[in-house]
Design a protein around this motif. Sequence first.
Motif, PDB file in Angstrom:
ATOM      1  N   ALA A 176       0.814  -1.217   0.000  1.00 35.42           N
ATOM      2  CA  ALA A 176       0.000   0.000   0.000  1.00 35.42           C
ATOM      3  C   ALA A 176       0.846   1.265   0.000  1.00 35.42           C
ATOM      4  N   GLU A 177       2.108   1.169   0.442  1.00 38.88           N
ATOM      5  CA  GLU A 177       2.968   2.349   0.521  1.00 38.88           C
ATOM      6  C   GLU A 177       3.813   2.547  -0.735  1.00 38.88           C
ATOM      7  N   ARG A 178       3.842   1.564  -1.609  1.00 35.96           N
ATOM      8  CA  ARG A 178       4.752   1.631  -2.749  1.00 35.96           C
ATOM      9  C   ARG A 178       4.396   2.716  -3.765  1.00 35.96           C
ATOM     10  N   PRO A 179       3.121   2.924  -4.119  1.00 38.48           N
ATOM     11  CA  PRO A 179       2.829   3.971  -5.115  1.00 38.48           C
ATOM     12  C   PRO A 179       3.322   5.356  -4.706  1.00 38.48           C
ATOM     13  N   ALA A 180       3.099   5.763  -3.458  1.00 37.25           N
ATOM     14  CA  ALA A 180       3.553   7.084  -3.015  1.00 37.25           C
ATOM     15  C   ALA A 180       5.076   7.163  -3.004  1.00 37.25           C
ATOM     16  N   ALA A 181       5.750   6.097  -2.561  1.00 34.91           N
ATOM     17  CA  ALA A 181       7.206   6.088  -2.540  1.00 34.91           C
ATOM     18  C   ALA A 181       7.769   6.120  -3.956  1.00 34.91           C
ATOM     19  N   PHE A 182       7.134   5.383  -4.863  1.00 35.38           N
ATOM     20  CA  PHE A 182       7.568   5.403  -6.264  1.00 35.38           C
ATOM     21  C   PHE A 182       7.410   6.798  -6.851  1.00 35.38           C
ATOM     22  N   ALA A 183       6.278   7.453  -6.578  1.00 36.43           N
ATOM     23  CA  ALA A 183       6.059   8.804  -7.102  1.00 36.43           C
ATOM     24  C   ALA A 183       7.109   9.769  -6.568  1.00 36.43           C
ATOM     25  N   ARG A 184       7.498   9.602  -5.303  1.00 37.55           N
ATOM     26  CA  ARG A 184       8.538  10.468  -4.734  1.00 37.55           C
ATOM     27  C   ARG A 184       9.844  10.325  -5.494  1.00 37.55           C
ATOM     28  N   VAL A 185      10.296   9.087  -5.660  1.00 40.23           N
ATOM     29  CA  VAL A 185      11.605   8.909  -6.291  1.00 40.23           C
ATOM     30  C   VAL A 185      11.555   9.255  -7.773  1.00 40.23           C
TER      31      VAL A 185
END
Length: 244
Positions: free
Chosen positions: A167-176
């Motif tokens: 559930a946390e991967r999309p936001a982390a991917f968008a950050r990087v």
Amino acid sequence: MYQPHVFTLTEDGYRGPAPSWRPGVPSVWLVDTDRDAEAFGRLASGILDASERARAQRLAFPADRACYTAAHVALRLLLGAHQGVAPDAVRLVRERCPSCDGPHGRPATGGGVHFSLSHTRGVALLAFADAPVGVDVERVPEPQVVAEVAGQLHPAEEAELAGLPPAERPAAFARVWTRKEAYLKGEGIGLAGGLHSEHIGTGPRPLDPPGWTVTDVAVPSGYAAAVAAGTAGRPPAGGSDRRK
């Protein structure tokens, strides 16, 4: 987190403050491209040049045309305010690409102002500085997109994503992704430079590549954004910038 200025359009254009900055500290502006889409459209014919209008018309979807138009009208209004000229008189050029020497490097004004523009449906970001600068804004992607594209990142970043709850991967991917694209745009090479080439990180704070400062930008929910400012030979930014 960098707090951008909010661009406000008046009925006949823009009457706000001109972009200004201190050495090493970019001026970043957030544009709501949906809110004033009709007004941006009315202004476009007298502000955008023929190539900009043609590029907008080549976009297949009305929402994309409106977003592009709003972003470029705002860019010219802000550059004109800074330079003290009419927005249609702003001269926009392309620097040479540092990778292949082709005419598709960083956008420039021919007048000493460095700037960068990014837009996605609903939002545009503009950055201005006295040194090379890059900015990027993206919608937070669906989990399937993250799974398909994560392998293009630096191996350490791919591992960081894999170690997060799904559930946390999309936001982390968008950050990087936005951090990396802002940096590559600042370098003048864009995504052709390779998303795997630098480890900037998916965590709460980016890792700065040599000669650059990368900072996340506060944008509406559902989006992520970052700005990258060239710092080579410059003192660190002081406490009066807009980062918080």
